[in-house]
Design an enzyme around this catalytic site. Structure first.
Site, short mmCIF file in Angstrom:
data_model
loop_
_atom_site.label_atom_id
_atom_site.label_comp_id
_atom_site.label_asym_id
_atom_site.label_seq_id
_atom_site.Cartn_x
_atom_site.Cartn_y
_atom_site.Cartn_z
CB SER A 134 -0.68 -0.10 1.27
OG SER A 134 -1.63 1.07 1.20
CB CYS B 232 -4.93 -11.67 -14.92
SG CYS B 232 -4.70 -12.80 -13.30
CB CYS C 141 -1.50 -7.85 -8.52
SG CYS C 141 -2.00 -7.92 -10.27
NE ARG D 263 -3.78 -7.54 -3.03
CZ ARG D 263 -4.96 -7.94 -3.35
NH1 ARG D 263 -5.45 -7.88 -4.40
NH2 ARG D 263 -5.82 -8.52 -2.32
CB CYS E 87 1.59 -14.88 -9.85
SG CYS E 87 -0.04 -14.30 -9.17
CB CYS F 238 0.28 -9.48 -15.99
SG CYS F 238 1.23 -10.41 -14.82
CB THR G 247 -5.41 1.10 6.15
OG1 THR G 247 -4.54 1.17 4.71
CG2 THR G 247 -4.75 0.36 7.08
#
Lengths: 254, 622
Positions: B120, B597, B594, B369, B591, B566, B405
């Site tokens: 984040s 996709c 995130c 992300r 990978c 991606c 958050t």
């Protein structure tokens, strides 16, 4: 024979993580970085557990030397099937300077204390790549050693070890008690599944200090500086042999 | 071109998007024969081997394999060790201690350690933390950088237009802290363990379990030891079942179990589809002279055009060494399939207002992300018999503030407060075995979380007008800054992000500059920095419902957008070994979890499922 096997497990930075050198070049950054059990130590634990499952030995004791977090590594070994753990507490400056000599002194003292029949270690740790602890432990105990083992077979009071060496494979037969270091092809370690992790919480981990074993941790080595490896330079393609020779001459290599 | 009236142009875009989907399905044959590059002279090679697509009951290789699972009981099981899940766990234990009741709380997390999959910005608003731990400072919470300077700009290719941050605008950051959220989550994990929460990192919740009456019974963790081709290995072991009276799902943005729950319990029938963005982030050590700890910079505009939502952030951390956290967010409702969020991020770093800060610095981390942008309009039904949803999974992010958050933590705390009386009640009368806690939803709707989200509900959708970004800023100025979000209407989003892509032939490819290796970098070296890794010999966890769709539709119509969106280089279209044509290669080991996709695939053919626990990125204080 006591039927007890000592397995050493080391907590190292996970192999897939990008290593970063501290700004003061004193060591690498470890704070918050993902750590896991040294892959060769996993193979060692697996071999010990396999021997227990075959009923050739009675008890597997997992040992780790380090700070509080070493307990997580011991728990993983317990979840894989070790019966109990020993955490030798080494922290701070002592931990930073701890190397194969200190660890092998600790392992030797513990092997005597626990009346171990066998000590199985990983062949080397992936952080320092020393490949010394197993050999030093055997020397301190005056025990035979079967290093780079890709096959281990217990035959009564002797052990047949197939070793991976530069020229191929070497088979030796050694007496017990002995020290064995595990190489890659010895076995495929099992996963530490969640039910086993939960059960492992009930298994005992004894805490002790190096002083309790009469071990002196002073290091004979002083790390002066840690640097990243130099950046790889791009290669140069040449068209003809004359160009190649010319370039080698320019670089002073011919 | 139609004249711009806000509603008619929005409706026009939606209708056009719908039409595009329809024509594609009408004539796939046309593309296979006309576009030789995309048609294969061999049949589609098998890509997906995962048991969720090819069930093991019908697979002869699994005959006789022991499939029994070990099961254990807890009072509450929490899926996901992020801010929401940990806050819920902590609050439950705090209440248990207060009321001297025994409560077994188990938390499973797919990352190898708590915080390793957390990424984040982040500017944390400490409101929820103040409620959870009023003494957080004494406990050593890693909130080390109070915000001292706040800068907002509109960027053009060469210049920066400063925008005054007037008090009352959502992006005012006074009183907030720049944090490394991974470290904050790790600290929360330590607090939770101290309170007696059983935390199991490295174990992913792979399956939701149900009682016979249809209520949620708990979860099962992932199986291990399945080979890449889907067959069992020697080390195969079944996952474990964790049963609970209430299961709390806090998987974060676009969770894979939540996706199943939406379908199973029809939780999304009265809300809009969720809309998303992708956030990419890097951490740099910079030259000390350029370091201004506490400085928060945000920008919009270049390199995105006014119709592509997104912007950048750059925060100066104060944690010892001169560190900056910077990143770029791109709304996933973008229409050009040639857009690459990663390359937009790399390109932005070269802007004359950004590059000087990074010159002489060193990049030490990278990650990405997806995040939610739907707000109140996209929040589904939150509770169902046996469980409930918290955090970014249903999606409580305050988009203009770019903060989620504090609301995620609060939702976790409210979940705990409503669950606690029910799971500890001596004689609870429940219709179903898995307890239903609808009070959670009511309490959330009357809390500050809802008030906050309601006030900003129209800002993101206001972006969909002829003037794009600028229209949105004008709308925010009038209706949020002056009228505080009290207007009586609620604007709608534009439908699924996946359906917003235009066919490749209607769009122009974007010329991205080559990475210079000092400020901008290539994709693969960035992925290496995320520390991501997975056991290689396992079925790819990016499963395709239909293996032939990527080449026949995604590549044929949209030029394979997955190779661009991606952020980890998982998807590659490579030529087939023999004959003509291309095939999709999935590099599952890259990978970074995130979820982009699964969100943006125009054919909605990719289904992200959880890989073996412990795999994925190894973020450290991201």
């Amino acid at each position: 024979m006591s039927g007890r096997v000592l397995v050493g497990v080391k907590r190292v930075i996970d192999y897939a993580v990008k290593i970063r050198v501290k700004p003061d070049n004193s060591s690498v950054v470890t704070d918050g970085v993902k750590h896991s059990m040294n892959p060769f130590c996993e193979i060692a634990v697996e071999e010990a557990v396999k021997l227990k499952e075959k009923k050739l030995i009675k008890e597997v004791v997992a040992v780790s030397c380090g700070p509080q977090q070493a307990q997580e590594t011991i728990r993983t070994a317990l979840a894989m099937g070790a019966d109990r753990g020993i955490h030798v507490q080494v922290a701070g400056k002592d931990y930073e300077s701890m190397g194969p000599l200190q660890v092998s002194k600790i392992m030797a003292a513990l092997a005597k204390k626990e009346d171990a029949q066998l000590v199985i270690l990983g062949k080397q740790a992936i952080d320092d790549d020393c490949n010394q602890t197993g050999q030093m432990t055997a020397a301190l105990l005056d025990w035979p050693q079967g290093t780079f083992a890709s096959e281990v077979a217990l035959e009564g009071d002797k052990i047949k070890v197939v070793r991976e060496i530069d020229g191929g494979l070497e088979t030796i037969r050694i007496n017990t008690p002995a020290v064995i270091t595990a190489d890659l092809r010895l076995n495929t370690p099992r996963y530490a599944t969640l039910p086993n992790i939960m059960k492992a919480k009930k298994k005992k981990i004894a805490n002790m200090k190096p002083e309790d074993l009469g071990v002196d941790l002073t290091s004979r080595l002083e790390v002066l500086r840690v640097d990243e490896p130099p950046q790889r330079e791009a290669g140069v393609k040449v068209e003809t042999v004359e160009d190649l020779v010319g370039k080698l001459k320019d670089a002073g290599r011919v | 071109m139609f004249p711009a009236g806000r509603y008619s142009s929005k409706a026009h875009r939606c209708i056009r998007a719908l039409k595009t989907v329809q024509t594609e399905y009408a004539a796939p044959q046309l593309y296979t024969s006309l576009h030789r590059r995309t048609c294969s002279s061999v049949s589609t090679p098998r890509i997906t081997t995962h048991y969720t697509i090819h069930p093991r009951e019908k697979d002869s290789r699994w005959e006789g394999v022991e499939m029994e699972r070990f099961a254990d009981e807890a009072d509450v099981v929490i899926v996901g060790g992020g801010p929401a899940g940990l806050s819920a766990a902590i609050r439950l234990k705090q209440l248990a201690n207060e009321h001297e009741k025994e409560l077994r709380v188990c938390l499973v997390e797919k990352a190898s350690q708590i915080g390793a999959h957390t990424l984040s910005g982040a500017c944390l608003e400490p409101s929820a933390l103040d409620e959870l731990f009023p003494d957080w400072k004494e406990r050593g919470a890693p909130l080390n950088t109070p915000v001292t300077e706040d800068v907002f700009s509109i960027l053009t290719e060469k210049h920066r237009i400063p925008v005054p941050i007037l008090p009352g605008l959502p992006m005012v950051n006074h009183g907030n802290y720049i944090v490394r959220l991974g470290n904050f989550v790790r600290w929360l994990g330590e607090q939770a363990e101290e309170l007696g929460v059983e935390i199991y990192p490295g174990y992913a919740a792979a399956e939701v379990l149900f009682h016979e009456d249809g209520s949620v019974k708990g979860i099962a963790t992932n199986d291990v030891g399945i080979a890449k081709d889907g067959s069992p290995k020697d080390v195969f072991e079944r996952g474990m079942e964790l049963h609970a009276k209430v299961t709390v799902f806090g998987e974060g943005c676009h969770g894979h179990l939540a996706k199943q729950l939406y379908k199973h319990f029809n939780l999304r029938e009265n809300c809009e589809p969720q809309t998303y963005a992708i956030g990419l982030k890097e951490v740099w050590t910079i030259d000390e002279k350029k370091w201004r700890p506490g400085r928060v910079e945000h920008s919009v505009g270049w390199p995105l055009n006014r119709h592509t939502y997104g912007g950048s952030f750059l925060y100066h951390l104060n944690e010892g060494e001169p560190l900056v956290a910077l990143g770029f967010v791109v709304g996933l409702d973008y229409t050009n399939p040639y857009l690459s969020p990663f390359r937009e991020f790399q390109r932005w770093k070269h802007h004359p207002s950004v590059a000087p800060t990074l010159e002489g610095g060193n990049r030490i981390a990278y990650g990405a992300r997806a995040l939610n942008e739907g707000g109140v309009q996209s929040i589904p039904k939150l509770t169902f018999p046996g469980g409930l949803l918290i955090g970014c999974s249903p999606g409580f992010m305050n988009v203009p503030k770019i903060k989620g958050t504090h609301t995620a933590m609060k939702s976790g705390m409210l979940a705990a407060e409503t669950i606690f009386p029910k799971v500890t009640a001596e004689d609870l009368e429940s219709e179903t075995i898995g307890i239903h806690v609808p009070e959670y939803s009511d309490v959330l709707k009357s809390s500050w979380v809802w008030k906050e989200l309601h006030a900003v509900r129209n800002i993101r959708p206001s972006f969909h007008n002829y003037f794009g970004l600028y229209g949105g800023m004008v709308y925010t100025g009038i209706f949020y800054w002056i009228f505080r979000g009290k207007e009586p209407w609620t604007l709608k989003h534009c439908g699924l992000d996946a359906h917003q892509l235009k066919p490749a032939k209607e769009c122009t490819p974007i010329e991205y500059p080559k990475p210079d290796g000092k400020i901008s970098f290539d994709l693969l070296s960035s992925v290496a920095l995320s520390g991501t890794n997975h056991e290689g010999d396992q079925p790819p966890h990016l499963t395709l419902r239909d293996d032939s769709v990527p080449v026949n539709r995604n590549l044929a119509v949209f030029d394979g957008p997955e190779q661009r969106f991606c952020p980890a280089g998982v998807y590659e279209y490579v030529p087939v070994e023999t004959g003509d044509g291309m095939r999709l290669q999935i590099n599952a080991q890259n990978c970074v979890h995130c979820k982009t996709c699964d969100i943006k695939d125009p054919s909605q053919n990719i289904n992200w499922v959880v890989p073996e626990g412990g795999g994925g990125p190894a973020y450290n204080g991201m």
